[in-house]
Design a protein around this motif. Sequence first.
Motif, PDB file in Angstrom:
ATOM      1  N   LYS A  70       3.951   1.790  -5.722  1.00 59.22           N
ATOM      2  CA  LYS A  70       2.861   0.958  -5.183  1.00 59.22           C
ATOM      3  C   LYS A  70       2.601   1.293  -3.711  1.00 59.22           C
ATOM      4  CE  LYS A  70       1.256  -3.754  -4.645  1.00 59.22           C
ATOM      5  NZ  LYS A  70       1.603  -5.150  -4.478  1.00 59.22           N
ATOM      6  N   ASP A  71       3.684   1.541  -2.947  1.00 63.69           N
ATOM      7  CA  ASP A  71       3.534   1.917  -1.534  1.00 63.69           C
ATOM      8  C   ASP A  71       2.711   3.202  -1.404  1.00 63.69           C
ATOM      9  OD1 ASP A  71       5.087  -0.218  -0.604  1.00 63.69           O
ATOM     10  OD2 ASP A  71       6.949   0.934  -0.746  1.00 63.69           O
ATOM     11  N   ILE A  72       3.009   4.176  -2.270  1.00 62.00           N
ATOM     12  CA  ILE A  72       2.293   5.461  -2.216  1.00 62.00           C
ATOM     13  C   ILE A  72       0.822   5.241  -2.584  1.00 62.00           C
ATOM     14  CG2 ILE A  72       2.124   7.803  -3.173  1.00 62.00           C
ATOM     15  CD1 ILE A  72       5.212   7.612  -3.673  1.00 62.00           C
ATOM     16  N   LYS A  73       0.600   4.456  -3.631  1.00 65.25           N
ATOM     17  CA  LYS A  73      -0.780   4.205  -4.077  1.00 65.25           C
ATOM     18  C   LYS A  73      -1.589   3.412  -3.051  1.00 65.25           C
ATOM     19  CE  LYS A  73       0.115   4.288  -9.055  1.00 65.25           C
ATOM     20  NZ  LYS A  73       0.201   3.465 -10.274  1.00 65.25           N
ATOM     21  N   SER A  74      -0.904   2.614  -2.234  1.00 64.38           N
ATOM     22  CA  SER A  74      -1.598   1.793  -1.226  1.00 64.38           C
ATOM     23  C   SER A  74      -1.912   2.567   0.059  1.00 64.38           C
ATOM     24  CB  SER A  74      -0.750   0.577  -0.865  1.00 64.38           C
ATOM     25  OG  SER A  74      -0.499  -0.204  -2.006  1.00 64.38           O
ATOM     26  N   TYR A  75      -1.373   3.775   0.180  1.00 60.86           N
ATOM     27  CA  TYR A  75      -1.585   4.616   1.371  1.00 60.86           C
ATOM     28  C   TYR A  75      -3.068   4.983   1.474  1.00 60.86           C
ATOM     29  CZ  TYR A  75      -0.926   8.813   4.349  1.00 60.86           C
ATOM     30  OH  TYR A  75      -0.978   9.764   5.341  1.00 60.86           O
ATOM     31  N   LYS A  76      -3.674   4.675   2.621  1.00 61.03           N
ATOM     32  CA  LYS A  76      -5.120   4.910   2.790  1.00 61.03           C
ATOM     33  C   LYS A  76      -5.375   6.208   3.539  1.00 61.03           C
ATOM     34  CE  LYS A  76      -6.483   0.058   2.882  1.00 61.03           C
ATOM     35  NZ  LYS A  76      -6.997  -1.035   3.712  1.00 61.03           N
ATOM     36  N   ILE A  77      -6.349   6.974   3.050  1.00 59.55           N
ATOM     37  CA  ILE A  77      -6.747   8.194   3.765  1.00 59.55           C
ATOM     38  C   ILE A  77      -8.275   8.274   3.834  1.00 59.55           C
ATOM     39  CG2 ILE A  77      -4.671   9.393   2.932  1.00 59.55           C
ATOM     40  CD1 ILE A  77      -6.545  11.208   1.273  1.00 59.55           C
TER      41      ILE A  77
END
Length: 198
Positions: free
Chosen positions: A157-164
């Motif tokens: 979930k942390d990886i998926k929540s990473y914004k770019i």
Amino acid sequence: KKRAIKQGAMQELLKPKEDWEVKPLEKEIDLLTGFPFPSNQYYNGGVKLLRGSNVKRGVTDWNEENTMYWESITFNLKEYILKEGDIVIAMDGSLVGKSFARLSKKDLPALLLQRVARVRSDKIDMGYLKEFICSDYFTKYCETVKTASAIPHISPKDIKSYKIPIPPTKAEQTRIAQILSDMDTEINALEKKLNKYK
């Protein structure tokens, strides 16, 4: 000096422009975490198992002591087969957030082990994605979300929540990734030259 130039180029090229969208990776990537291969069934040869300890900062490490194998790829393991261009992220350990790599042909064949995430995307250029995940941007983000337990870790979930920030076309993403990739090639060549001189 070249590293400083690349850092400046990254800040300029990856800075969101007017028509770019800044969004979390969740809907832009295919993320898979590895299979729980039992360690008592590791084999003396066969297919390499990509474990967290094989993922270092920007590179894979397949030294003899560190490399474990599985006998063969059976039908139930097919989804865990890694491909050239995949981005892999170690999800726990003292260097969590700093352990990532993009796979090349020399890493394969290999299977994905638990506590390592594999990222693919058909929506974002993988070279462009690599510039955000295999960089200080991702490291700084992980510092804010990792657990503070004895063994720090991040979740899928942390990886998926990473914004770019994402340029609107894949062509623009590819052009940016190519410029930065060419700089990496130049830096690597200079490092080899420096080591030779030393």
